[in-house]
Design an enzyme around this catalytic site. Structure first.
Site, PDB file in Angstrom:
ATOM      1  N   TYR A 100       2.104   5.171   6.536  1.00  0.00           N
ATOM      2  CA  TYR A 100       2.780   4.446   5.370  1.00  0.00           C
ATOM      3  C   TYR A 100       4.130   4.376   5.678  1.00  0.00           C
ATOM      4  CZ  TYR A 100       5.250   4.237   0.956  1.00  0.00           C
ATOM      5  OH  TYR A 100       6.225   3.927   0.094  1.00  0.00           O
ATOM      6  N   LYS A 127       6.590   1.061   6.148  1.00  0.00           N
ATOM      7  CA  LYS A 127       7.582   0.474   5.336  1.00  0.00           C
ATOM      8  C   LYS A 127       9.183   0.322   5.893  1.00  0.00           C
ATOM      9  CE  LYS A 127       7.905   0.544   1.181  1.00  0.00           C
ATOM     10  NZ  LYS A 127       7.793  -0.790   0.346  1.00  0.00           N
ATOM     11  N   GLU A 130       0.691  -1.246   0.028  1.00  0.00           N
ATOM     12  CA  GLU A 130       0.195  -0.006   0.125  1.00  0.00           C
ATOM     13  C   GLU A 130       0.778   1.060   0.103  1.00  0.00           C
ATOM     14  OE1 GLU A 130      -3.378   0.499  -0.009  1.00  0.00           O
ATOM     15  OE2 GLU A 130      -3.740  -1.804  -0.385  1.00  0.00           O
ATOM     16  N   THR A 175      11.797   2.708   0.595  1.00  0.00           N
ATOM     17  CA  THR A 175      11.671   4.090   0.020  1.00  0.00           C
ATOM     18  C   THR A 175      12.403   5.088   1.062  1.00  0.00           C
ATOM     19  OG1 THR A 175       9.991   6.057   0.155  1.00  0.00           O
ATOM     20  CG2 THR A 175       9.574   3.926   1.481  1.00  0.00           C
ATOM     21  N   ASP A 176      12.463   6.330   0.585  1.00  0.00           N
ATOM     22  CA  ASP A 176      13.506   7.279   1.062  1.00  0.00           C
ATOM     23  C   ASP A 176      12.554   7.789   2.520  1.00  0.00           C
ATOM     24  OD1 ASP A 176      11.527   8.964  -0.087  1.00  0.00           O
ATOM     25  OD2 ASP A 176      13.045  10.305  -1.088  1.00  0.00           O
ATOM     26  N   GLU A 177      11.230   7.544   2.574  1.00  0.00           N
ATOM     27  CA  GLU A 177      10.378   8.062   3.535  1.00  0.00           C
ATOM     28  C   GLU A 177      10.693   7.307   5.056  1.00  0.00           C
ATOM     29  OE1 GLU A 177       6.437   8.721   2.673  1.00  0.00           O
ATOM     30  OE2 GLU A 177       6.678   9.380   0.796  1.00  0.00           O
ATOM     31  N   ALA A 195      -1.719  15.858   6.946  1.00  0.00           N
ATOM     32  CA  ALA A 195      -1.243  15.877   8.561  1.00  0.00           C
ATOM     33  C   ALA A 195       0.147  15.265   8.487  1.00  0.00           C
ATOM     34  CB  ALA A 195      -2.233  15.006   9.146  1.00  0.00           C
TER      35      ALA A 195
HETATM   36  P1  NAD Z   1       1.312   1.438  -6.726  1.00  0.00           P
HETATM   37  O1  NAD Z   1       0.507   1.566  -5.538  1.00  0.00           O
HETATM   38  O2  NAD Z   1       1.135   1.874  -7.895  1.00  0.00           O
HETATM   39  O3  NAD Z   1       1.203  -0.314  -6.844  1.00  0.00           O
HETATM   40  C1  NAD Z   1       1.262  -1.368  -5.801  1.00  0.00           C
HETATM   41  C2  NAD Z   1       1.080  -2.579  -6.207  1.00  0.00           C
HETATM   42  O4  NAD Z   1       0.815  -3.427  -5.198  1.00  0.00           O
HETATM   43  C3  NAD Z   1      -0.319  -2.621  -7.160  1.00  0.00           C
HETATM   44  O5  NAD Z   1      -0.364  -3.295  -8.114  1.00  0.00           O
HETATM   45  C4  NAD Z   1      -1.345  -3.437  -6.062  1.00  0.00           C
HETATM   46  O6  NAD Z   1      -2.507  -4.108  -6.376  1.00  0.00           O
HETATM   47  C5  NAD Z   1      -0.249  -4.278  -5.290  1.00  0.00           C
HETATM   48  N1  NAD Z   1      -0.644  -4.796  -4.115  1.00  0.00           N
HETATM   49  C6  NAD Z   1      -1.072  -3.998  -2.956  1.00  0.00           C
HETATM   50  N2  NAD Z   1      -1.193  -4.917  -1.999  1.00  0.00           N
HETATM   51  C7  NAD Z   1      -0.798  -6.054  -2.372  1.00  0.00           C
HETATM   52  C8  NAD Z   1      -0.775  -7.233  -1.607  1.00  0.00           C
HETATM   53  N3  NAD Z   1      -1.350  -7.383  -0.372  1.00  0.00           N
HETATM   54  N4  NAD Z   1      -0.488  -8.191  -2.069  1.00  0.00           N
HETATM   55  C9  NAD Z   1      -0.022  -8.493  -3.347  1.00  0.00           C
HETATM   56  N5  NAD Z   1      -0.179  -7.207  -4.280  1.00  0.00           N
HETATM   57  C10 NAD Z   1      -0.498  -6.120  -3.490  1.00  0.00           C
HETATM   58  O7  NAD Z   1       2.680   1.546  -5.985  1.00  0.00           O
HETATM   59  P2  NAD Z   1       4.169   1.775  -6.646  1.00  0.00           P
HETATM   60  O8  NAD Z   1       4.173   3.377  -6.666  1.00  0.00           O
HETATM   61  O9  NAD Z   1       4.237   1.283  -7.789  1.00  0.00           O
HETATM   62  O10 NAD Z   1       5.161   1.508  -5.487  1.00  0.00           O
HETATM   63  C11 NAD Z   1       5.941  -0.110  -5.428  1.00  0.00           C
HETATM   64  C12 NAD Z   1       6.756  -0.039  -4.536  1.00  0.00           C
HETATM   65  O11 NAD Z   1       7.849   0.939  -4.569  1.00  0.00           O
HETATM   66  C13 NAD Z   1       6.258   0.145  -3.060  1.00  0.00           C
HETATM   67  O12 NAD Z   1       6.911  -0.887  -2.119  1.00  0.00           O
HETATM   68  C14 NAD Z   1       6.704   1.585  -2.701  1.00  0.00           C
HETATM   69  O13 NAD Z   1       6.566   1.579  -1.328  1.00  0.00           O
HETATM   70  C15 NAD Z   1       8.004   1.599  -3.316  1.00  0.00           C
HETATM   71  N6  NAD Z   1       8.312   3.144  -3.611  1.00  0.00           N
HETATM   72  C16 NAD Z   1       7.576   3.868  -4.380  1.00  0.00           C
HETATM   73  C17 NAD Z   1       7.972   5.151  -4.785  1.00  0.00           C
HETATM   74  C18 NAD Z   1       6.941   6.066  -5.530  1.00  0.00           C
HETATM   75  O14 NAD Z   1       7.410   7.146  -5.855  1.00  0.00           O
HETATM   76  N7  NAD Z   1       5.922   5.411  -6.135  1.00  0.00           N
HETATM   77  C19 NAD Z   1       9.249   5.750  -4.319  1.00  0.00           C
HETATM   78  C20 NAD Z   1       9.904   4.930  -3.568  1.00  0.00           C
HETATM   79  C21 NAD Z   1       9.557   3.508  -2.996  1.00  0.00           C
HETATM   80  O1  TDX Z   2      -2.949  16.772  -5.057  1.00  0.00           O
HETATM   81  C1  TDX Z   2      -1.716  16.615  -4.442  1.00  0.00           C
HETATM   82  N1  TDX Z   2      -1.196  17.842  -4.272  1.00  0.00           N
HETATM   83  C2  TDX Z   2       0.184  18.241  -3.404  1.00  0.00           C
HETATM   84  O2  TDX Z   2       0.460  19.182  -3.309  1.00  0.00           O
HETATM   85  C3  TDX Z   2      -1.082  15.524  -4.087  1.00  0.00           C
HETATM   86  C4  TDX Z   2      -1.608  14.151  -4.205  1.00  0.00           C
HETATM   87  C5  TDX Z   2       0.336  15.591  -3.380  1.00  0.00           C
HETATM   88  N2  TDX Z   2       0.823  16.851  -2.963  1.00  0.00           N
HETATM   89  C6  TDX Z   2       2.099  16.847  -2.384  1.00  0.00           C
HETATM   90  C7  TDX Z   2       2.161  16.161  -1.253  1.00  0.00           C
HETATM   91  C8  TDX Z   2       3.659  15.882  -1.190  1.00  0.00           C
HETATM   92  O3  TDX Z   2       4.620  16.735  -0.730  1.00  0.00           O
HETATM   93  O4  TDX Z   2       2.845  16.408  -3.304  1.00  0.00           O
HETATM   94  C9  TDX Z   2       3.969  15.573  -2.824  1.00  0.00           C
HETATM   95  C10 TDX Z   2       3.825  14.507  -3.371  1.00  0.00           C
HETATM   96  O5  TDX Z   2       2.792  13.644  -3.196  1.00  0.00           O
HETATM   97  P1  TDX Z   2       2.579  11.992  -3.358  1.00  0.00           P
HETATM   98  O6  TDX Z   2       2.652  11.983  -4.832  1.00  0.00           O
HETATM   99  O7  TDX Z   2       1.457  11.945  -2.399  1.00  0.00           O
HETATM  100  O8  TDX Z   2       4.123  11.547  -2.904  1.00  0.00           O
HETATM  101  P2  TDX Z   2       4.591  11.436  -1.612  1.00  0.00           P
HETATM  102  O9  TDX Z   2       3.900  11.409  -0.223  1.00  0.00           O
HETATM  103  O10 TDX Z   2       5.789  12.354  -1.581  1.00  0.00           O
HETATM  104  O11 TDX Z   2       5.362   9.890  -1.366  1.00  0.00           O
HETATM  105  C11 TDX Z   2       5.490   9.293  -2.581  1.00  0.00           C
HETATM  106  O12 TDX Z   2       7.064   9.198  -2.744  1.00  0.00           O
HETATM  107  C12 TDX Z   2       7.735   8.017  -1.765  1.00  0.00           C
HETATM  108  C13 TDX Z   2       5.029   8.007  -2.687  1.00  0.00           C
HETATM  109  O13 TDX Z   2       3.574   8.168  -2.948  1.00  0.00           O
HETATM  110  C14 TDX Z   2       5.448   6.889  -1.955  1.00  0.00           C
HETATM  111  O14 TDX Z   2       4.854   5.547  -2.178  1.00  0.00           O
HETATM  112  C15 TDX Z   2       6.889   6.551  -1.929  1.00  0.00           C
HETATM  113  O15 TDX Z   2       7.541   5.941  -1.029  1.00  0.00           O
END
Ligand code: NAD
Ligand code: TDX
Length: 331
Positions: A147, A151, A80, A120-122, A271
């Site tokens: 979240y 992680k 998630e 993730t860096d978070e 928040a």
């Molecule tokens: P996303 O939300 O787009 O995709 C997540 C996928 O995981 C979906 O296909 C969902 O159906 C599947 N999933 C969720 N719960 C599951 C479960 N219980 N079993 C099997 N599948 C499940 O996410 P994303 O942005 O592609 O992120 C992928 C990974 O990268 C995550 O671990 C996230 O923490 C990490 N990550 C994301 C970012 C970013 O900027 N998006 C940055 C750093 C790390």
């Molecule tokens: O509508 C918006 N307006 C806005 O100002 C949304 C959706 C976000 N924001 C801001 C919140 C954050 O400061 O933009 C920034 C980026 O937001 P998100 O896209 O929700 O990303 P973030 O919370 O930074 O987390 C993302 O990067 C690290 C990914 O969703 C994570 O899965 C990953 O681990």
């Protein structure tokens, strides 16, 4: 190699599958994905015949066990992933990100398989806006949101399984990704699809929060670098020096889409909103020789805008529901 890609129907997972088929041909890929609201089989439609797809959750230890038994390497993307959702409903974050990762670890331990875990860096919390600091692999874990806490918990489990059971695992902690197939709840695709829908995008708070943007293909290349050359047991941070504050990113999207810079709504802040993430990726660059291919954020963003313009059928069906959820939160 037989790869088991969990979460392969999500944003980064689907890009990783496409990247692998194009740039590392010859591997067998099985995608295991629960197809939550964030998973979309359409993202894999073009490669449907080149992969196997199994629908299921990583919290189901029985199915997972049989799939891991048949794989050589597991790459765990399943999670998630949306901070805003974790604030309103944290339970699935603990289930999937903590319990699910535990089940993945148990399966790879039982079958002696290699794992690469996507983090993730978070997990490090945030940095002051004006400090010169950057996250490194040695930064302390100080997650802020449900979240990021889930992680961080997963990472700690992976580290314990490495140390206590000697599993062959690596971890990568990447900064904010952008590119095709990203769910429209996230900042960049939400902003682009708002503009395409004729609705001014939403900027949280004062818009000064900084994120470190990387194109998803550069992240996929980094994962392959770690799979091929990473040392088992190690964590590698992934970032491409793409820091920008949210107001600047939104202004750039508006400019590229022909809208005035103030065509935006100021909405209630998230928040506990993390102020700044900035990655120091020296270890990945110097030890493993990775460098990002995307040199210009502006060009990467322009290509991403074009992708959303030409893939309205991929995102349009979800737009109303996503915005209805945001409306409840005043965002
Ligand atoms: P996303 O939300 O787009 O995709 C997540 C996928 O995981 C979906 O296909 C969902 O159906 C599947 N999933 C969720 N719960 C599951 C479960 N219980 N079993 C099997 N599948 C499940 O996410 P994303 O942005 O592609 O992120 C992928 C990974 O990268 C995550 O671990 C996230 O923490 C990490 N990550 C994301 C970012 C970013 O900027 N998006 C940055 C750093 C790390
Ligand atoms: O509508 C918006 N307006 C806005 O100002 C949304 C959706 C976000 N924001 C801001 C919140 C954050 O400061 O933009 C920034 C980026 O937001 P998100 O896209 O929700 O990303 P973030 O919370 O930074 O987390 C993302 O990067 C690290 C990914 O969703 C994570 O899965 C990953 O681990």
């Amino acid at each position: 190699m037989k790869l088991l890609v969990t979460g392969g129907a999500g944003f980064i997972g689907a890009n990783f599958v496409h990247y692998t088929l194009e740039r590392r041909p010859g591997h067998q890929i099985t995608v295991y994905d629960a197809l939550t609201y964030a998973g979309n089989r359409e993202s894999l439609a073009a490669v449907e015949r080149d992969i196997s797809f199994v629908q299921g959750t990583i919290t189901d230890g029985v199915v997972l066990d049989s799939l891991v038994a048949q794989a050589d390497v597991v790459v765990n993307f399943a999670a998630e992933t949306h901070n805003d959702n974790s604030l309103t409903e944290p339970s699935p974050f603990v289930e999937t990100n903590v319990v699910g990762t535990f089940r993945v670890l148990e399966a790879v331990r039982r079958h002696g398989k290699r794992l690469h875990h996507i983090s993730t860096d978070e997990v490090f919390g945030d940095l002051e806006l004006t400090s010169p600091d950057r996250f490194t692999e040695d930064s302390p874990y100080r997650p802020s949101s449900p979240y990021s806490a889930s992680k961080a918990s997963a990472d700690l489990l992976v580290r314990a399984w490495i140390r206590s059971y000697g599993i062959r695992a690596t971890v990568s902690g990447c900064s904010n990704n952008y590119g095709p197939f990203q769910h429209i709840e996230k900042f960049i695709p939400r902003t682009i699809t708002n503009v395409l829908s004729g609705v001014p995008p939403s900027l949280y708070g004062d818009g000064r929060n900084v994120r470190d943007w990387i194109h998803v293909e550069d992240h996929c290349a980094a994962i392959w670098t770690i799979l091929e050359r990473g040392r088992p047991g190690e964590t590698y941070l992934v970032g491409a020096g793409g820091e920008a504050d949210n107001a600047t990113v939104m202004a750039l999207i508006l400019e590229l889409m022909g809208k005035p810079p103030d065509w935006r709504r100021h909405v209630v802040d998230r928040a506990g909103h993390d102020l700044r993430y900035t990655i120091d990726a020296s270890k990945l660059r110097s030890e493993l020789g990775w460098t990002p291919a995307y040199r210009s954020f502006r060009d990467g963003l322009a290509a991403t805008i074009s992708w959303y313009e030409s893939h309205a059928s991929w995102w349009r069906p979800f737009k109303q529901d996503v915005e209805a959820r945001y409306a409840v939160q005043g965002q």
